[in-house]
Scaffold this active site. Structure first.
Site, PDB file in Angstrom:
ATOM      1  N   LYS A   1      27.231  60.279  25.808  1.00  0.00           N
ATOM      2  CA  LYS A   1      26.593  59.555  26.920  1.00  0.00           C
ATOM      3  C   LYS A   1      25.377  60.322  27.442  1.00  0.00           C
ATOM      4  O   LYS A   1      24.382  59.718  27.854  1.00  0.00           O
ATOM      5  CB  LYS A   1      27.597  59.329  28.046  1.00  0.00           C
TER       6      LYS A   1
ATOM      7  N   LYS B   1      13.296  47.237  21.845  1.00  0.00           N
ATOM      8  CA  LYS B   1      11.869  47.480  21.576  1.00  0.00           C
ATOM      9  C   LYS B   1      11.299  46.371  20.684  1.00  0.00           C
ATOM     10  O   LYS B   1      10.215  45.835  20.953  1.00  0.00           O
ATOM     11  CB  LYS B   1      11.716  48.854  20.919  1.00  0.00           C
TER      12      LYS B   1
ATOM     13  N   GLY C   1      16.387  50.179  19.751  1.00  0.00           N
ATOM     14  CA  GLY C   1      15.481  49.627  18.736  1.00  0.00           C
ATOM     15  C   GLY C   1      15.391  48.113  18.833  1.00  0.00           C
ATOM     16  O   GLY C   1      14.300  47.531  18.717  1.00  0.00           O
TER      17      GLY C   1
ATOM     18  N   TYR D   1      32.747  62.077  24.208  1.00  0.00           N
ATOM     19  CA  TYR D   1      32.313  60.988  25.098  1.00  0.00           C
ATOM     20  C   TYR D   1      31.173  61.466  25.989  1.00  0.00           C
ATOM     21  O   TYR D   1      30.110  60.849  26.053  1.00  0.00           O
ATOM     22  CB  TYR D   1      33.516  60.556  25.931  1.00  0.00           C
TER      23      TYR D   1
ATOM     24  N   THR E   1      36.433  52.253  37.246  1.00  0.00           N
ATOM     25  CA  THR E   1      36.491  50.838  37.619  1.00  0.00           C
ATOM     26  C   THR E   1      37.748  50.219  37.025  1.00  0.00           C
ATOM     27  O   THR E   1      38.172  50.607  35.933  1.00  0.00           O
ATOM     28  CB  THR E   1      35.219  50.126  37.115  1.00  0.00           C
TER      29      THR E   1
ATOM     30  N   ASN F   1      32.998  45.151  17.797  1.00  0.00           N
ATOM     31  CA  ASN F   1      33.772  45.324  16.552  1.00  0.00           C
ATOM     32  C   ASN F   1      35.274  45.431  16.842  1.00  0.00           C
ATOM     33  O   ASN F   1      36.053  45.725  15.950  1.00  0.00           O
ATOM     34  CB  ASN F   1      33.293  46.554  15.769  1.00  0.00           C
TER      35      ASN F   1
ATOM     36  N   THR G   1      38.297  48.904  20.550  1.00  0.00           N
ATOM     37  CA  THR G   1      39.180  49.040  21.724  1.00  0.00           C
ATOM     38  C   THR G   1      39.221  47.748  22.532  1.00  0.00           C
ATOM     39  O   THR G   1      39.937  47.665  23.529  1.00  0.00           O
ATOM     40  CB  THR G   1      38.718  50.184  22.669  1.00  0.00           C
TER      41      THR G   1
HETATM   42  P1  NAD Z   1      36.568  48.884  26.778  1.00  0.00           P
HETATM   43  O1  NAD Z   1      37.199  49.780  25.759  1.00  0.00           O
HETATM   44  O2  NAD Z   1      37.407  47.847  27.407  1.00  0.00           O
HETATM   45  O3  NAD Z   1      35.283  48.159  26.174  1.00  0.00           O
HETATM   46  C1  NAD Z   1      34.448  48.770  25.224  1.00  0.00           C
HETATM   47  C2  NAD Z   1      34.117  47.738  24.170  1.00  0.00           C
HETATM   48  O4  NAD Z   1      33.195  48.296  23.223  1.00  0.00           O
HETATM   49  C3  NAD Z   1      35.356  47.308  23.356  1.00  0.00           C
HETATM   50  O5  NAD Z   1      35.416  45.892  23.286  1.00  0.00           O
HETATM   51  C4  NAD Z   1      35.114  47.914  21.989  1.00  0.00           C
HETATM   52  O6  NAD Z   1      35.731  47.191  20.946  1.00  0.00           O
HETATM   53  C5  NAD Z   1      33.598  47.919  21.914  1.00  0.00           C
HETATM   54  N1  NAD Z   1      33.049  48.900  20.967  1.00  0.00           N
HETATM   55  C6  NAD Z   1      33.308  50.234  20.922  1.00  0.00           C
HETATM   56  N2  NAD Z   1      32.629  50.797  19.902  1.00  0.00           N
HETATM   57  C7  NAD Z   1      31.931  49.789  19.304  1.00  0.00           C
HETATM   58  C8  NAD Z   1      31.027  49.732  18.211  1.00  0.00           C
HETATM   59  N3  NAD Z   1      30.743  50.826  17.491  1.00  0.00           N
HETATM   60  N4  NAD Z   1      30.465  48.547  17.879  1.00  0.00           N
HETATM   61  C9  NAD Z   1      30.738  47.429  18.603  1.00  0.00           C
HETATM   62  N5  NAD Z   1      31.595  47.414  19.639  1.00  0.00           N
HETATM   63  C10 NAD Z   1      32.188  48.587  19.987  1.00  0.00           C
HETATM   64  O7  NAD Z   1      35.944  49.853  27.893  1.00  0.00           O
HETATM   65  P2  NAD Z   1      35.221  49.484  29.271  1.00  0.00           P
HETATM   66  O8  NAD Z   1      35.969  50.118  30.354  1.00  0.00           O
HETATM   67  O9  NAD Z   1      34.928  48.035  29.336  1.00  0.00           O
HETATM   68  O10 NAD Z   1      33.859  50.287  29.106  1.00  0.00           O
HETATM   69  C11 NAD Z   1      32.637  49.625  28.777  1.00  0.00           C
HETATM   70  C12 NAD Z   1      31.478  50.587  28.925  1.00  0.00           C
HETATM   71  O11 NAD Z   1      31.418  51.074  30.266  1.00  0.00           O
HETATM   72  C13 NAD Z   1      31.588  51.828  28.026  1.00  0.00           C
HETATM   73  O12 NAD Z   1      30.309  52.154  27.546  1.00  0.00           O
HETATM   74  C14 NAD Z   1      32.080  52.898  28.978  1.00  0.00           C
HETATM   75  O13 NAD Z   1      31.653  54.180  28.566  1.00  0.00           O
HETATM   76  C15 NAD Z   1      31.437  52.477  30.282  1.00  0.00           C
HETATM   77  N6  NAD Z   1      32.184  52.985  31.446  1.00  0.00           N
HETATM   78  C16 NAD Z   1      33.326  52.363  31.874  1.00  0.00           C
HETATM   79  C17 NAD Z   1      34.014  52.873  32.975  1.00  0.00           C
HETATM   80  C18 NAD Z   1      35.243  52.215  33.545  1.00  0.00           C
HETATM   81  O14 NAD Z   1      35.778  52.698  34.542  1.00  0.00           O
HETATM   82  N7  NAD Z   1      35.725  51.104  33.014  1.00  0.00           N
HETATM   83  C19 NAD Z   1      33.551  54.033  33.606  1.00  0.00           C
HETATM   84  C20 NAD Z   1      32.404  54.645  33.113  1.00  0.00           C
HETATM   85  C21 NAD Z   1      31.724  54.097  32.049  1.00  0.00           C
END
Ligand code: NAD
Ligand code: UDP
Length: 318
Positions: free
Chosen positions: A154, A110, A107, A150, A180, A32, A35
């Site tokens: 999680k 599944k 869901g 957050y 990362t 959506n 971010t």
């Molecule tokens: P990011 O913000 O670049 O990507 C997250 C994406 O999810 C974005 O494109 C955002 O628009 C989308 N999004 C958020 N809420 C949404 C919703 N309700 N519906 C549809 N899309 C939605 O962040 P990232 O670093 O790429 O992180 C991706 C995943 O990895 C996340 O779940 C994050 O918790 C996890 N994660 C990332 C890191 C890291 O170091 N990058 C570390 C731990 C966990």
């Protein structure tokens, strides 16, 4: 496989789309853009095996056709309260993506009889009292602090995933991702890598929160995606840490960035301890080594070298 990837327009999601397509799978991306950035997926427009659905995963999800795997990556991911993209400033959306979004994506998995992979995080360990963090550690998490939106979402997501595994026999996986970095991170999302590189390229002092003695262990995105892809193909249902175990203080990291960019200057700002900024973080990756035969190959300096051109280009376009 035909794979649904939520959070596809984000940093990690877009790299995951690329990797799965390169392996010959079909990808349905979902996002959506709260971010994320459509530009991260622009190069896939017209690709025969790729389609995109603009949708908020907090709402019921319907995907026509078959699905073999669902990878739930949608969630804001930056803790920085100074950024509009930080989850502290998107608290309800973050809880909904982690809770309702995980319920909806489970869901879908599944309904399709698909395998499921949850993007979890080192944040489920909170401000850890055990170091390095192995998967058996239950964590030290503030349930009501700023980061709780957050962390607890999680933790709920992991619990719900395991409930679907145990109760519905769903074929699930949980990856606990440690810090990362790489190209396609949002330049203004406030995480330390984009902040430092942006400041360095603009000739500004790097902002260090606190004395910089807090540690992190940074993994380059290609290494992480390799580990996640191996986990997807594995039969491992327990959580698996994926990250780079080489630990650095934030102060050393800032000095590295300044040296690599021939920049100078550090600016010390109040530490975010009150907001639960973890003091130490390093993954124990024994499980990933054992069950996935995985460990990272790209060191911090090489990874940063591969990331700087991306931020240079972004800054020139701003
Ligand atoms: P990011 O913000 O670049 O990507 C997250 C994406 O999810 C974005 O494109 C955002 O628009 C989308 N999004 C958020 N809420 C949404 C919703 N309700 N519906 C549809 N899309 C939605 O962040 P990232 O670093 O790429 O992180 C991706 C995943 O990895 C996340 O779940 C994050 O918790 C996890 N994660 C990332 C890191 C890291 O170091 N990058 C570390 C731990 C966990
Ligand atoms: N940090 C910093 N300056 C910045 C951004 C972050 O000193 O401009 C610190 C932050 O306080 C934390 C570490 O760098 O200790 C990593 O922060 P990040 O926001 O990348 O993610 P976190 O690992 O805290 O989830």
């Amino acid at each position: 496989m035909r794979v649904l990837i939520t959070g596809a327009a984000g940093f990690l999601g877009s790299h995951l789309c690329d990797r799965l397509l390169a392996e010959g799978h079909e990808v349905v991306g979902m996002d959506n853009f709260i971010t994320g950035n459509p530009q991260n997926l622009a190069h896939l427009a017209g690709h025969d095996c790729y389609e995109f659905i603009r949708h908020d995963v907090s709402n019921f999800i319907f995907v026509p056709g078959k699905l073999d795997a669902v990878m739930h990556f949608a969630s804001p991911a930056s803790p920085n309260p100074n950024s509009p993209y930080g989850y502290v400033n998107l608290p309800i959306q973050t809880m909904k993506a982690g809770a309702l979004g995980t319920h909806n994506t489970l869901g879908v998995a599944k309904a399709h009889g698909a395998r499921f992979l949850l993007a979890s995080t080192s944040e489920i360990y909170g401000d850890p009292l055990v170091h390095p963090q192995e998967e058996s550690y239950w964590g030290h998490v503030d349930p009501i602090g700023e980061r709780s939106v957050y962390d607890e979402a999680k933790r709920f997501a992991e619990a719900l995933t395991m409930a679907y595994h145990r109760f519905h026999d769903l074929d699930t996986r949980v990856v606990r991702i440690f810090n990362t970095f790489g190209p396609r991170m949002h330049i203004n999302d406030g995480r330390v890598v984009p902040n430092f590189i942006k400041q360095a390229l603009q000739g500004e002092a790097l902002t260090i929160y606190g004395d910089g003695q807090q540690t992190r262990s940074f993994c380059y995105v290609d290494d992480l995606i390799e580990g996640i892809y191996r986990l997807l193909l594995s039969d491992e249902h327990r959580p698996v840490n994926i990250g780079n175990p080489v630990e650095t203080t934030i102060l050393e990291f800032a000095q590295t960035i300044n040296t690599m960019t021939q920049n100078e200057g550090l600016k010390f700002e109040p530490q975010r301890r009150g907001e639960g900024d973890p003091q130490r973080r390093r993954p124990d990756i024994s499980r990933a080594k054992e069950v996935l035969d995985w460990e990272p190959n790209i060191d911090l300096v090489d990874g940063i070298r591969q990331t700087i051109p991306y931020f240079r280009e972004k800054l020139s376009l701003q």
